[in-house]
Design a protein around this motif. Structure first.
Motif, PDB file in Angstrom:
ATOM      1  N   ASP A  15      26.900   6.551  24.022  1.00 25.68           N
ATOM      2  CA  ASP A  15      26.740   7.951  24.396  1.00 25.68           C
ATOM      3  C   ASP A  15      26.461   8.073  25.897  1.00 25.68           C
ATOM      4  O   ASP A  15      27.000   8.959  26.567  1.00 25.68           O
ATOM      5  CB  ASP A  15      25.589   8.582  23.612  1.00 25.68           C
ATOM      6  N   TRP A  16      25.635   7.179  26.413  1.00 21.51           N
ATOM      7  CA  TRP A  16      25.288   7.226  27.831  1.00 21.51           C
ATOM      8  C   TRP A  16      26.481   6.844  28.707  1.00 21.51           C
ATOM      9  O   TRP A  16      26.669   7.383  29.803  1.00 21.51           O
ATOM     10  CB  TRP A  16      24.097   6.318  28.111  1.00 21.51           C
ATOM     11  N   GLU A  17      27.309   5.922  28.229  1.00 20.28           N
ATOM     12  CA  GLU A  17      28.532   5.567  28.960  1.00 20.28           C
ATOM     13  C   GLU A  17      29.455   6.782  29.062  1.00 20.28           C
ATOM     14  O   GLU A  17      30.054   7.026  30.115  1.00 20.28           O
ATOM     15  CB  GLU A  17      29.258   4.419  28.248  1.00 20.28           C
ATOM     16  N   LEU A  18      29.573   7.516  27.970  1.00 23.32           N
ATOM     17  CA  LEU A  18      30.414   8.718  27.987  1.00 23.32           C
ATOM     18  C   LEU A  18      29.808   9.797  28.886  1.00 23.32           C
ATOM     19  O   LEU A  18      30.531  10.539  29.544  1.00 23.32           O
ATOM     20  CB  LEU A  18      30.586   9.258  26.566  1.00 23.32           C
ATOM     21  N   TRP A  19      28.484   9.877  28.904  1.00 21.44           N
ATOM     22  CA  TRP A  19      27.806  10.809  29.803  1.00 21.44           C
ATOM     23  C   TRP A  19      28.146  10.468  31.253  1.00 21.44           C
ATOM     24  O   TRP A  19      28.414  11.357  32.072  1.00 21.44           O
ATOM     25  CB  TRP A  19      26.307  10.743  29.549  1.00 21.44           C
ATOM     26  N   ALA A  20      28.164   9.172  31.584  1.00 24.12           N
ATOM     27  CA  ALA A  20      28.521   8.747  32.937  1.00 24.12           C
ATOM     28  C   ALA A  20      29.990   9.051  33.231  1.00 24.12           C
ATOM     29  O   ALA A  20      30.341   9.484  34.340  1.00 24.12           O
ATOM     30  CB  ALA A  20      28.250   7.244  33.101  1.00 24.12           C
ATOM     31  N   GLU A  21      30.860   8.854  32.229  1.00 21.94           N
ATOM     32  CA  GLU A  21      32.286   9.166  32.412  1.00 21.94           C
ATOM     33  C   GLU A  21      32.477  10.661  32.639  1.00 21.94           C
ATOM     34  O   GLU A  21      33.294  11.081  33.465  1.00 21.94           O
ATOM     35  CB  GLU A  21      33.071   8.709  31.185  1.00 21.94           C
ATOM     36  N   PHE A  22      31.730  11.465  31.897  1.00 25.73           N
ATOM     37  CA  PHE A  22      31.788  12.915  32.072  1.00 25.73           C
ATOM     38  C   PHE A  22      31.368  13.298  33.488  1.00 25.73           C
ATOM     39  O   PHE A  22      31.993  14.162  34.119  1.00 25.73           O
ATOM     40  CB  PHE A  22      30.878  13.588  31.041  1.00 25.73           C
ATOM     41  N   HIS A  23      30.326  12.671  34.021  1.00 29.90           N
ATOM     42  CA  HIS A  23      29.865  12.981  35.372  1.00 29.90           C
ATOM     43  C   HIS A  23      30.926  12.608  36.413  1.00 29.90           C
ATOM     44  O   HIS A  23      31.078  13.301  37.424  1.00 29.90           O
ATOM     45  CB  HIS A  23      28.551  12.258  35.653  1.00 29.90           C
ATOM     46  N   GLN A  24      31.654  11.512  36.174  1.00 24.55           N
ATOM     47  CA  GLN A  24      32.741  11.143  37.083  1.00 24.55           C
ATOM     48  C   GLN A  24      33.840  12.204  37.041  1.00 24.55           C
ATOM     49  O   GLN A  24      34.386  12.593  38.076  1.00 24.55           O
ATOM     50  CB  GLN A  24      33.309   9.779  36.694  1.00 24.55           C
ATOM     51  N   TRP A  25      34.172  12.642  35.838  1.00 17.31           N
ATOM     52  CA  TRP A  25      35.185  13.696  35.676  1.00 17.31           C
ATOM     53  C   TRP A  25      34.733  14.970  36.376  1.00 17.31           C
ATOM     54  O   TRP A  25      35.511  15.628  37.070  1.00 17.31           O
ATOM     55  CB  TRP A  25      35.392  13.936  34.187  1.00 17.31           C
ATOM     56  N   LEU A  26      33.454  15.312  36.203  1.00 15.60           N
ATOM     57  CA  LEU A  26      32.915  16.527  36.812  1.00 15.60           C
ATOM     58  C   LEU A  26      32.935  16.427  38.337  1.00 15.60           C
ATOM     59  O   LEU A  26      33.260  17.396  39.037  1.00 15.60           O
ATOM     60  CB  LEU A  26      31.482  16.754  36.316  1.00 15.60           C
ATOM     61  N   ALA A  27      32.613  15.250  38.862  1.00 15.76           N
ATOM     62  CA  ALA A  27      32.611  15.048  40.307  1.00 15.76           C
ATOM     63  C   ALA A  27      34.009  15.229  40.883  1.00 15.76           C
ATOM     64  O   ALA A  27      34.173  15.730  42.006  1.00 15.76           O
ATOM     65  CB  ALA A  27      32.082  13.663  40.640  1.00 15.76           C
ATOM     66  N   GLY A  28      35.027  14.843  40.112  1.00 13.84           N
ATOM     67  CA  GLY A  28      36.394  15.007  40.584  1.00 13.84           C
ATOM     68  C   GLY A  28      36.805  16.457  40.720  1.00 13.84           C
ATOM     69  O   GLY A  28      37.751  16.779  41.448  1.00 13.84           O
ATOM     70  N   ARG A  29      36.108  17.346  40.021  1.00 20.27           N
ATOM     71  CA  ARG A  29      36.447  18.762  40.072  1.00 20.27           C
ATOM     72  C   ARG A  29      35.521  19.569  40.962  1.00 20.27           C
ATOM     73  O   ARG A  29      35.906  20.612  41.465  1.00 20.27           O
ATOM     74  CB  ARG A  29      36.446  19.335  38.643  1.00 20.27           C
ATOM     75  N   THR A  30      34.299  19.108  41.136  1.00 20.48           N
ATOM     76  CA  THR A  30      33.350  19.840  41.978  1.00 20.48           C
ATOM     77  C   THR A  30      33.244  19.260  43.379  1.00 20.48           C
ATOM     78  O   THR A  30      32.731  19.917  44.291  1.00 20.48           O
ATOM     79  CB  THR A  30      31.955  19.836  41.342  1.00 20.48           C
ATOM     80  N   GLY A  31      33.696  18.021  43.552  1.00 21.50           N
ATOM     81  CA  GLY A  31      33.567  17.364  44.843  1.00 21.50           C
ATOM     82  C   GLY A  31      32.171  16.857  45.119  1.00 21.50           C
ATOM     83  O   GLY A  31      31.859  16.454  46.240  1.00 21.50           O
ATOM     84  N   HIS A  32      31.325  16.859  44.107  1.00 22.65           N
ATOM     85  CA  HIS A  32      29.943  16.402  44.286  1.00 22.65           C
ATOM     86  C   HIS A  32      29.506  15.631  43.045  1.00 22.65           C
ATOM     87  O   HIS A  32      29.734  16.086  41.916  1.00 22.65           O
ATOM     88  CB  HIS A  32      29.007  17.589  44.508  1.00 22.65           C
ATOM     89  N   THR A  33      28.910  14.470  43.238  1.00 19.93           N
ATOM     90  CA  THR A  33      28.453  13.646  42.122  1.00 19.93           C
ATOM     91  C   THR A  33      26.996  13.954  41.802  1.00 19.93           C
ATOM     92  O   THR A  33      26.116  13.789  42.650  1.00 19.93           O
ATOM     93  CB  THR A  33      28.595  12.146  42.458  1.00 19.93           C
TER      94      THR A  33
END
Length: 368
Positions: free
Chosen positions: A64-82
């Motif tokens: 679950d935590w790995e997917l949470w990290a993957e989601f944050h990477q995906w989100l960073a690609g769209r917001t420009g901020h990690t």
């Protein structure tokens, strides 16, 4: 924001000052030494409770935590901020639910459990997860649980992939529909590098009858080209024995695992390390190994782009090699060794029966 922070402030204050003092007077805060000992005990209790959980639960929480990290990477690609992984807020947790539903096609029951895994792990890392965050996430989940199509996700046996499926997937246009997120719709052009990777991944998964975990674990140096095709070393995964197998050239260039692997290897300039890597929407190659979920999604999305009327999953290639092989007269023992099944595996023999269904049927040639 003040309303969101209030529960956290109350909780911290209560931990520091302890129970109310006699007579209703304001309690005095603990001295620094006492507070340090209590904090250490709290941390020890958290670790003890975590260690007391069953291994399967701990493994699930880790995923679950790995997917949470993957989601944050995906989100960073769209917001420009990690954002930090400890940013478990109402906004991020609801967005996580939407991402799991739309991008991962997860069943609502799976999403519900992943919310728990993320919040438990975040708390273990010392993050206070606001109650309104988990409440909002489950509110977002409610309508998904009422959708029969969503609740049926992940149920039933995998559809067996066929060479015809692979050809449709590998020759589909690069343009694909964009997920309907409520913000932007339309089509999206699949980068050429991602297309080559998906072709190689799907055909090689079929050729080795590989589990998604096995396809993910393949290394470039473990795939050797010889005159007849490829010699593939499939590493040990989850305690299963490793195996070395042969994958011959295919009859059709669009479904030939050897040619598809060569094209991907050259385009990605692979010399060593993971055989399959992530590719982002701009065609940039990642450096980390493509995980099992990524391998499954590559096959599922390729089938969707091709407009197939069946949903293929990571296990479809594994099932498909056996059923197709038996229809073409391949020996069962040869197919069993290719996929690494145990000799008495009921699943394997079920796949064999599927491939033999129309071979000398009970009603054939009896005068009907």
């Amino acid at each position: 924001m003040t309303g969101q922070l209030q529960p956290y402030e109350d909780h911290v204050t209560a931990e520091l000052v302890g129970p109310p003092a006699p007579g209703g007077a304001d309690p005095a805060p603990y001295d620094s030494a006492t507070a340090a000992v209590l904090a250490a005990l709290d941390q020890g209790a958290e670790e003890h409770l975590a260690d007391a959980r069953p291994q399967k639960t701990r493994a699930s929480y880790a995923r679950d935590w790995e997917l949470w990290a993957e989601f944050h990477q995906w989100l960073a690609g769209r917001t420009g901020h990690t954002l930090p992984l400890t940013a478990v807020t109402k906004g991020t947790l609801v967005a996580f639910v939407v991402w799991l539903d739309e991008m991962k096609k997860a069943a609502p029951s799976t999403i519900d459990r992943r919310i728990t895994g993320v919040t438990v792990t975040a708390r273990r890392h010392g993050t206070e997860v606001p109650k309104q965050a988990t409440k909002a996430a489950r509110e977002a989940l409610k309508p998904l649980k009422l959708d029969p199509a969503r609740t049926a996700r992940g149920r039933g046996k995998a559809i067996a992939a066929t060479p015809a499926h692979l050809k449709a997937m590998n020759t589909a246009p690069a343009a694909r529909p964009q997920p309907e997120t409520g913000r932007r719709r339309g089509t999206q052009e699949l980068p050429e590098l991602a297309r080559l990777r998906d072709r190689a991944l799907a055909t090689l998964a079929f050729g080795i009858a590989g589990r998604s975990e096995e396809v993910s674990s393949l290394d470039t140096e473990g795939i050797t080209q010889v005159a007849e095709g490829l010699e593939v070393h499939v590493p040990s995964v989850k305690g299963r024995p490793p195996r070395d197998i042969a994958v011959a050239y295919g009859e059709n260039p669009d479904t030939c695992p050897v040619r598809c692997w060569q094209a991907w290897k050259e385009a990605a300039d692979l010399t060593a390390g993971p055989a399959f890597l992530p590719v982002d929407q701009k065609g940039r190659l990642g450096t980390q190994r493509l995980g099992p979920d990524g391998c499954r999604l590559a096959i599922t999305r390729a089938a969707q782009r091709a407009g197939l009327d069946v949903k293929l999953t990571g296990h479809s290639a594994r099932r498909g090699l056996v059923s197709t092989g038996r229809k073409r007269g391949k020996r069962a023992e040869k197919l069993r060794k290719q996929g690494g099944w145990a000799a008495n595996s009921p699943v394997f023999w079920e796949y064999v029966d599927e491939g033999e269904r129309w071979e000398d049927t009970a009603t054939e040639g009896i005068g009907l």
